[in-house]
Each structure stands twice: as structure tokens, then as C-alpha cells.
Design an enzyme around this catalytic site. Structure first.
Site, PDB file in Angstrom:
ATOM      1  NE  ARG A 164      -9.962   8.679   2.610  1.00  0.00           N
ATOM      2  CZ  ARG A 164      -8.768   9.252   3.214  1.00  0.00           C
ATOM      3  NH1 ARG A 164      -8.688   9.514   4.659  1.00  0.00           N
ATOM      4  NH2 ARG A 164      -7.423   9.183   2.718  1.00  0.00           N
ATOM      5  CB  SER A 233      -7.319   7.250  -2.427  1.00  0.00           C
ATOM      6  OG  SER A 233      -5.938   7.649  -1.819  1.00  0.00           O
ATOM      7  CD  GLU A 329     -11.084   7.266  -0.727  1.00  0.00           C
ATOM      8  OE1 GLU A 329     -10.195   6.979   0.111  1.00  0.00           O
ATOM      9  OE2 GLU A 329     -11.058   8.491  -1.239  1.00  0.00           O
TER      10      GLU A 329
HETATM   11  N1  EPU Z   1       2.853   2.297  -2.178  1.00  0.00           N
HETATM   12  C1  EPU Z   1       3.409   1.572  -3.300  1.00  0.00           C
HETATM   13  N2  EPU Z   1       3.166   1.811  -4.573  1.00  0.00           N
HETATM   14  C2  EPU Z   1       2.264   2.752  -4.875  1.00  0.00           C
HETATM   15  C3  EPU Z   1       1.764   3.717  -3.834  1.00  0.00           C
HETATM   16  C4  EPU Z   1       1.884   3.429  -2.452  1.00  0.00           C
HETATM   17  O1  EPU Z   1       4.324   0.662  -2.706  1.00  0.00           O
HETATM   18  O2  EPU Z   1       2.158   2.966  -6.200  1.00  0.00           O
HETATM   19  C5  EPU Z   1       3.209   2.132  -0.803  1.00  0.00           C
HETATM   20  C6  EPU Z   1       3.959   3.323  -0.384  1.00  0.00           C
HETATM   21  O3  EPU Z   1       5.240   2.976  -0.505  1.00  0.00           O
HETATM   22  C7  EPU Z   1       3.772   3.402   1.216  1.00  0.00           C
HETATM   23  C8  EPU Z   1       2.153   2.833   1.426  1.00  0.00           C
HETATM   24  O4  EPU Z   1       1.730   2.023   0.075  1.00  0.00           O
HETATM   25  O5  EPU Z   1       4.608   2.380   1.715  1.00  0.00           O
HETATM   26  C9  EPU Z   1       1.139   3.895   1.593  1.00  0.00           C
HETATM   27  O6  EPU Z   1       1.557   4.853   0.478  1.00  0.00           O
HETATM   28  P1  EPU Z   1       1.143   6.267   0.818  1.00  0.00           P
HETATM   29  O7  EPU Z   1       1.888   6.728   1.965  1.00  0.00           O
HETATM   30  O8  EPU Z   1       1.468   7.269  -0.539  1.00  0.00           O
HETATM   31  O9  EPU Z   1      -0.544   6.569   1.223  1.00  0.00           O
HETATM   32  P2  EPU Z   1      -1.655   5.866   0.839  1.00  0.00           P
HETATM   33  O10 EPU Z   1      -1.906   5.043   2.240  1.00  0.00           O
HETATM   34  O11 EPU Z   1      -1.532   5.017  -0.417  1.00  0.00           O
HETATM   35  C10 EPU Z   1      -3.327   7.431   2.068  1.00  0.00           C
HETATM   36  C11 EPU Z   1      -4.603   8.164   1.747  1.00  0.00           C
HETATM   37  C12 EPU Z   1      -4.366   9.357   0.847  1.00  0.00           C
HETATM   38  C13 EPU Z   1      -3.541  10.177   1.581  1.00  0.00           C
HETATM   39  C14 EPU Z   1      -2.446   9.770   2.065  1.00  0.00           C
HETATM   40  C15 EPU Z   1      -1.381  10.454   2.920  1.00  0.00           C
HETATM   41  C16 EPU Z   1      -6.391   6.413   1.661  1.00  0.00           C
HETATM   42  C17 EPU Z   1      -7.259   5.492   0.686  1.00  0.00           C
HETATM   43  N3  EPU Z   1      -5.437   7.128   0.965  1.00  0.00           N
HETATM   44  O12 EPU Z   1      -2.819   7.081   0.829  1.00  0.00           O
HETATM   45  O13 EPU Z   1      -5.530   9.986   0.604  1.00  0.00           O
HETATM   46  O14 EPU Z   1      -3.218  11.629   1.001  1.00  0.00           O
HETATM   47  O15 EPU Z   1      -2.542   8.342   2.745  1.00  0.00           O
HETATM   48  O16 EPU Z   1      -2.106  10.619   4.206  1.00  0.00           O
HETATM   49  O17 EPU Z   1      -6.331   6.361   2.936  1.00  0.00           O
HETATM   50  C18 EPU Z   1      -7.614  10.466  -0.937  1.00  0.00           C
HETATM   51  O18 EPU Z   1      -8.180   9.826  -0.145  1.00  0.00           O
HETATM   52  O19 EPU Z   1      -7.968  10.725  -2.009  1.00  0.00           O
HETATM   53  C19 EPU Z   1      -6.009  10.366  -0.659  1.00  0.00           C
HETATM   54  C20 EPU Z   1      -5.265  10.790  -1.726  1.00  0.00           C
END
Ligand code: EPU
Length: 344
Positions: A164, A233, A329
Site C-alpha cells: 500500500r 479497507s 489507509e
Molecule cells: N476478519 C475478521 N473479521 C472481519 C474481517 C476480517 O475476523 O470483520 C479476519 C478474516 O476472517 C481473515 C482476516 O481477518 O482471517 C483477513 O481478512 P480478509 O481476508 O477479508 O482480508 P483483509 O486482510 O481484511 C486485505 C486488503 C483488502 C483486500 C483483501 C483481499 C488491506 C488493508 N486490505 O483485507 O483490500 O481486498 O485483503 O486481498 O490490506 C482495500 O485496500 O481497500 C481492500 C479492500
């Protein structure tokens, strides 16, 4: 090119904040840009580059020259045995461009389908999803360098792409991105190891199906800004030291984490927020989404102050429980159109 005054930016920022810009201009060509930059010099206004408005937090009134990037066009520059190189206007809609590449049988960007915003913003924070970052497929970025007063092309290795982040994020007032040059593959090299992507794909291991599944997963947990205004995010996933992680995991054995290079560990911010009781919780008209706690939603006519009240409350509660300070972010701007630190 026409400079307009007192323009409402609500339709141009995906969080749907009410924002009046003292000066606003649509930039459809490199010539428009040169003309608008000359205007800026005579009025001594700061310039704010508006792309898809999907990663910014804006105050109610801004005395600045808002340049809304709308340069269109896709041009083939080169081709070799394995790849094709394309120059794409900063104003192209990112998702439409990704769909177009897949239809042309050009591969690499399929994991990044449905990310909101425009092509010109893709290098700025090196957009990423499902194990792929845009920077991996960017060959160079064409800019107007306001510091040197000239157009130039910045090669990918000089963009300092990381999670990012890029030089464009560090120094946002310096560069105006006009085009992005992508080098895409003729034969797909699929990245399907992130989360439940592989399972979702079943037996159909193709780039087309990968794109379809990414769209499906995103639609199932990320709100459409048209229905629930948001900036994706809201917080970055924090990266902490191995030592801090070792202490944390004793208290929270189920914490989702991803080992990084340099002895660091990335933690899921969405999980931290969820565990702090904020999933689906609101403060007035701003809250964290009920299907993905990492997304902050403006449920009804919120102002920047309302947004800040909510995200500071989230930061506070997460810090109390985990001793981790979440970093927002999106980029925060002040009344003069300049970038401000989230720390106030
Ligand atoms: N989780 C929870 N509760 C929630 C949300 C997430 O427990 O309400 C847990 C999930 O179960 C999982 C972990 O957190 O174990 C990670 O969640 P997820 O895979 O949904 O992705 P993320 O790390 O939350 C990142 C990016 C997203 C991108 C996704 C998929 C960042 C800040 N965010 O989210 O990017 O789409 O991975 O690659 O790096 C964005 O930047 O706007 C964005 C949506």
C-alpha cells in the site's frame, strides 16, 4: 478546459462526504493539465489531484484547485513472445480496464478486479488484493513533475512499490500521474493461494474463472459504495515485530497473521476491529460494516468530523485491547487541499 467555482464533490468521493471545492477543473488531456497548472501559479492555490475519490477524506470546504483526472485511452506500445505493453490513461476506470485485459487474453491483473477507483491511482498506493499488487505489472508511470516543471517517465524500480505504498504516496503534491504503462502476460501465471480462492475456483483453473471468483468474493463481503458509501479497507493491516507477535499470540492464539520478510508479522486489522466489538457497530451515522469490520461506512450524510469520531473510537478500543495503533489507509486533506497527518 474550464475552471469552475464552488463545486460539490459529493458525487466524486466514494465516502460521499459533502465537500465544496473553491476551484474545480476536469483534465481530459495533457494539454488541459498544462493549462490548469498555469492557472494555479497565478492564483497561488494548492492543487489537489482527484482520481476515483476512493481513498481520500475531505473537509467540508476546500480552497484549492481540484484537478479531476479524466485522461482516457489505451495504447499498445510493444509486444514480445511473452508479454504486451500498454499505456493507459489515468482516467480509465480500473475495474473496466481489468475486464478489458481479460477479454484481450492479457493476464496478471485478474486478482485486482472490482477494486474501486481509476487507473491513475493504482500506482499511488500500489493497490493489492488476493496475493497480487498492481506494482508487479507496472513498467513505468508517466507524470508531470511539479517540482522540476517537466513531464517524465518513472520506471517501476524507482517507484519504490511496497505494501500500500509508493513514492507517489510519500510526495503527493509533486507528481501528477497522466498515464500508467503496464506489462501484461500472454500466458496466465495464476495466483490462487490467498484465503479460500482456490476452493472457490473448483476445477476450472483459468484466469477468467479467477476473475469471476474474485468478483464474487468481493461482492459477498465488501459493500458497493453506491449503496453504502465507503473507501474500501479503512485501516492498513498492521505489521509488527516477531517479538511483539510472540507476546500477542499467547493472549490471542487465534489471531490471523501472515509472516513477512525482516522478522515481521502482518496482522489482520479486520479481525482486531471485529474482536474489539466494532463489527456492525455505529457511532451516529458512521460505522464499521457488518460483513467486513475493516470497512467504514457513511450511513447518512456524515461529515469528516463524524468519520473521525468513529475511526478514533475504533483506534482507541483496538489499542486498549491489543496495544496496536491502527493506521488509516485513506489520505486526509485539510481546507487548503494539503495532506494532513492522521495524528492531528
Ligand atoms: N476478519 C475478521 N473479521 C472481519 C474481517 C476480517 O475476523 O470483520 C479476519 C478474516 O476472517 C481473515 C482476516 O481477518 O482471517 C483477513 O481478512 P480478509 O481476508 O477479508 O482480508 P483483509 O486482510 O481484511 C486485505 C486488503 C483488502 C483486500 C483483501 C483481499 C488491506 C488493508 N486490505 O483485507 O483490500 O481486498 O485483503 O486481498 O490490506 C482495500 O485496500 O481497500 C481492500 C479492500
Amino acid at each position: 478546459m474550464k475552471i469552475q467555482s464552488q463545486v460539490q464533490l459529493k458525487p466524486f468521493n466514494t465516502l460521499s462526504l459533502d465537500v465544496i471545492a473553491s476551484h474545480y477543473v476536469q483534465i481530459q488531456s495533457v494539454d488541459d493539465l498544462v493549462e490548469a497548472l498555469n492557472f494555479d501559479q497565478s492564483e497561488h492555490l494548492n492543487v489537489l489531484i482527484l482520481s476515483g475519490g476512493s481513498n481520500m477524506l475531505l473537509p467540508k470546504q476546500m480552497n484549492a484547485l481540484v484537478m479531476h483526472m479524466d485522461i482516457q485511452g489505451i495504447e499498445y506500445l510493444a509486444e514480445d513472445e511473452t508479454s504486451k505493453t500498454l499505456k493507459v490513461g489515468a482516467g480509465q476506470v480500473w475495474h473496466d480496464f481489468v475486464l478489458w485485459t481479460t477479454a484481450q487474453k492479457l493476464y496478471g491483473l485478474q486478482n485486482l478486479a472490482l477494486i474501486p477507483g481509476l487507473v491513475g491511482a493504482s500506482p499511488v498506493q500500489n493497490i493489492g488484493a488476493y496475493g497480487v499488487e498492481a506494482g508487479e505489472f507496472i513498467q513505468s508511470v508517466e507524470v508531470y513533475d511539479r517540482q522540476l516543471g517537466q513531464f517524465s517517465s518513472i520506471q517501476a524500480q524507482d517507484c519504490e512499490f511496497s505494501y500500500r505504498h509508493s513514492i507517489f504516496k510519500d510526495d503527493p503534491n509533486r507528481y501528477v500521474i497522466t498515464h500508467v504503462v503496464f506489462k501484461l502476460l500472454k500466458k496466465a501465471d495464476l495466483k490462487i493461494n490467498y484465503g479460500d480462492l482456490k476452493t472457490a475456483m473448483g476445477d476450472e483453473i483459468t484466469a477468467e474463472n479467477l476473475q469471476k471468483q474474485v468478483i464474487h468474493i468481493r461482492q459477498s463481503k465488501l459493500p458497493d459504495p453506491k449503496d453504502f458509501p465507503n473507501v474500501g479497507s479503512f485501516f492498513k493491516n498492521p505489521v509488527i515485530t516477531q517479538q511483539d507477535f510472540a507476546e500477542l499470540v499467547i493472549r490471542f492464539p487465534n489471531i490471523p497473521h501472515y509472516p513477512q520478510s525482516n522478522d515481521r508479522v502482518k496482522i489482520a486489522a479486520g479481525w482486531l476491529i471485529d474482536q474489539s466489538g466494532w463489527k456492525g457497530k455505529r457511532l451516529e451515522q458512521v460505522g464499521m460494516f457488518d460483513k467486513q469490520a475493516l470497512v467504514l461506512v457513511n450511513y447518512a450524510n456524515a461529515s469528516l468530523d463524524d468519520v473521525q469520531a468513529t475511526y478514533r473510537a475504533v483506534q482507541h478500543d483496538v489499542f486498549n485491547k491489543f496495544h496496536i495503533l491502527l493506521e488509516p489507509e485513506p489520505v486526509l486533506f485539510n481546507e487548503s487541499g494539503l495532506i494532513q497527518s492522521h495524528l492531528g
